[in-house]
Write a protein that holds these residues in place. Structure first.
Motif, PDB file in Angstrom:
ATOM      1  N   LEU A  39       0.834  -1.206   0.000  1.00 14.79           N
ATOM      2  CA  LEU A  39       0.000   0.000   0.000  1.00 14.79           C
ATOM      3  C   LEU A  39       0.869   1.257   0.000  1.00 14.79           C
ATOM      4  O   LEU A  39       0.560   2.231  -0.702  1.00 14.79           O
ATOM      5  N   ILE A  40       1.957   1.246   0.763  1.00 16.58           N
ATOM      6  CA  ILE A  40       2.860   2.408   0.789  1.00 16.58           C
ATOM      7  C   ILE A  40       3.424   2.672  -0.609  1.00 16.58           C
ATOM      8  O   ILE A  40       3.473   3.817  -1.073  1.00 16.58           O
ATOM      9  N   LEU A  41       3.862   1.594  -1.280  1.00 15.18           N
ATOM     10  CA  LEU A  41       4.394   1.763  -2.633  1.00 15.18           C
ATOM     11  C   LEU A  41       3.322   2.276  -3.596  1.00 15.18           C
ATOM     12  O   LEU A  41       3.589   3.145  -4.442  1.00 15.18           O
ATOM     13  N   MET A  42       2.093   1.767  -3.466  1.00 19.27           N
ATOM     14  CA  MET A  42       1.008   2.176  -4.357  1.00 19.27           C
ATOM     15  C   MET A  42       0.638   3.650  -4.160  1.00 19.27           C
ATOM     16  O   MET A  42       0.166   4.316  -5.094  1.00 19.27           O
ATOM     17  N   CYS A  43       0.846   4.161  -2.938  1.00 17.70           N
ATOM     18  CA  CYS A  43       0.528   5.570  -2.671  1.00 17.70           C
ATOM     19  C   CYS A  43       1.410   6.512  -3.494  1.00 17.70           C
ATOM     20  O   CYS A  43       1.029   7.661  -3.750  1.00 17.70           O
ATOM     21  N   PHE A  44       2.580   6.028  -3.901  1.00 17.79           N
ATOM     22  CA  PHE A  44       3.471   6.878  -4.693  1.00 17.79           C
ATOM     23  C   PHE A  44       3.087   6.890  -6.180  1.00 17.79           C
ATOM     24  O   PHE A  44       3.580   7.741  -6.922  1.00 17.79           O
ATOM     25  N   VAL A  45       2.259   5.946  -6.611  1.00 24.01           N
ATOM     26  CA  VAL A  45       1.939   5.830  -8.040  1.00 24.01           C
ATOM     27  C   VAL A  45       1.197   7.064  -8.585  1.00 24.01           C
ATOM     28  O   VAL A  45       1.618   7.642  -9.597  1.00 24.01           O
ATOM     29  N   PRO A  46       0.086   7.515  -7.945  1.00 25.56           N
ATOM     30  CA  PRO A  46      -0.623   8.689  -8.499  1.00 25.56           C
ATOM     31  C   PRO A  46       0.234   9.947  -8.587  1.00 25.56           C
ATOM     32  O   PRO A  46       0.266  10.587  -9.648  1.00 25.56           O
ATOM     33  N   PRO A  47       0.961  10.356  -7.507  1.00 20.22           N
ATOM     34  CA  PRO A  47       1.783  11.572  -7.654  1.00 20.22           C
ATOM     35  C   PRO A  47       2.910  11.417  -8.665  1.00 20.22           C
ATOM     36  O   PRO A  47       3.234  12.387  -9.382  1.00 20.22           O
ATOM     37  N   LEU A  48       3.507  10.219  -8.745  1.00 18.94           N
ATOM     38  CA  LEU A  48       4.566  10.020  -9.743  1.00 18.94           C
ATOM     39  C   LEU A  48       3.996  10.087 -11.152  1.00 18.94           C
ATOM     40  O   LEU A  48       4.624  10.648 -12.066  1.00 18.94           O
ATOM     41  N   TYR A  49       2.793   9.528 -11.354  1.00 22.12           N
ATOM     42  CA  TYR A  49       2.161   9.558 -12.679  1.00 22.12           C
ATOM     43  C   TYR A  49       1.836  10.993 -13.084  1.00 22.12           C
ATOM     44  O   TYR A  49       2.115  11.420 -14.213  1.00 22.12           O
ATOM     45  N   MET A  50       1.240  11.753 -12.147  1.00 21.12           N
ATOM     46  CA  MET A  50       0.878  13.138 -12.465  1.00 21.12           C
ATOM     47  C   MET A  50       2.111  14.016 -12.655  1.00 21.12           C
ATOM     48  O   MET A  50       2.109  14.938 -13.471  1.00 21.12           O
ATOM     49  N   SER A  51       3.171  13.710 -11.903  1.00 22.59           N
ATOM     50  CA  SER A  51       4.363  14.553 -11.965  1.00 22.59           C
ATOM     51  C   SER A  51       5.168  14.312 -13.234  1.00 22.59           C
ATOM     52  O   SER A  51       5.577  15.267 -13.913  1.00 22.59           O
TER      53      SER A  51
END
Length: 237
Positions: A39-51
């Motif tokens: 879950l911690i790793l998945m939390c980084f997916v949306p901001p990394l995708y948008m960034s």
């Protein structure tokens, strides 16, 4: 793990129960750590995708400022909450509650209600198992409600009158106000200090990116100074 009916004694019943709970706790540690780490790793997916995919990176300055402000405001709870909730939630319940979230308002009351419903003594194995079932059911209901709102959210927004929709700009200040009220009612003086410091920093000619961090640092410093003065007076008396 089933008992042999021909050799059942109080001693081997206790041994089987202990081994069963140890096996349950080993499984809880394995799946709890695995799911929380995922879950911690998945939390980084949306901001990394948008960034980096949509090229909307806001810059490291606002990100660092927001992190410092948020950590200064709520960071102490990252340590205190697991310690505080563990005696009631147990090992498996703690993993499940932190995976689901909304512990104080949903997981903890449901866990306690499940334990009371079967008359389990707090801290016992029976209470731990009942608490896990209570949290699991609450989490499933929460997920179902959220999915329904997500699926119907677009339609709901389409039928909202423009006058109501324009009020959405006050949602974020209202949330911060509610969080402030949640903590400030226990220490009203400190709540007033936080508001005064926040207003002074907001309307002062200070670089915008450091306002949140400065507000948090000033508030914490003032409150720590007041607490130390109280301790000195108490020791002097």
């Amino acid at each position: 793990m089933s008992l042999n009916p021909e050799k059942v004694t109080p001693e081997n019943v206790a041994t089987e129960t202990t081994n069963g709970m140890e096996h349950f706790h080993r499984k809880a540690h394995f799946w709890g750590r695995l799911t929380l780490f995922t879950l911690i790793l998945m939390c980084f997916v949306p901001p990394l995708y948008m960034s980096f995919i949509l090229d909307t990176h806001p810059g490291w300055g606002p990100i660092f400022t927001g992190l410092v402000g948020y950590a200064g405001f709520i960071g102490i709870m990252w340590v205190l909450e697991p310690i505080t909730y563990y005696p009631t939630l147990g090992i498996a319940g703690t993993y499940l509650a932190f995976l689901t979230g909304n512990i104080a308002n949903m997981c903890l009351p449901c866990s306690v209600s499940a334990q009371k419903a079967i008359g389990a003594e707090s801290g016992s194995r029976k209470a731990e198992i009942a608490g896990v079932f209570g949290i699991a059911i609450a989490s499933l209901v929460n997920i179902i409600v959220i999915v329904l709102i997500i699926l119907g959210g677009t339609y709901i927004l389409s039928i909202i009158p423009p006058a109501v929709e324009s009020s959405f700009g006050f949602v974020l200040p209202a949330i911060f106000g509610a969080v402030l009220g949640q903590f400030a009612y226990k220490k009203p003086t400190y709540g007033i200090i936080a508001v005064v410091v926040g207003m002074a920093v907001l309307f002062s000619p200070i670089f915008g990116l450091i306002k949140i961090a400065l507000c948090v640092a000033l508030t914490i410093s003032i409150i720590l100074f007041m607490e130390k003065q109280k301790d000195k007076k108490a020791n002097a008396n």
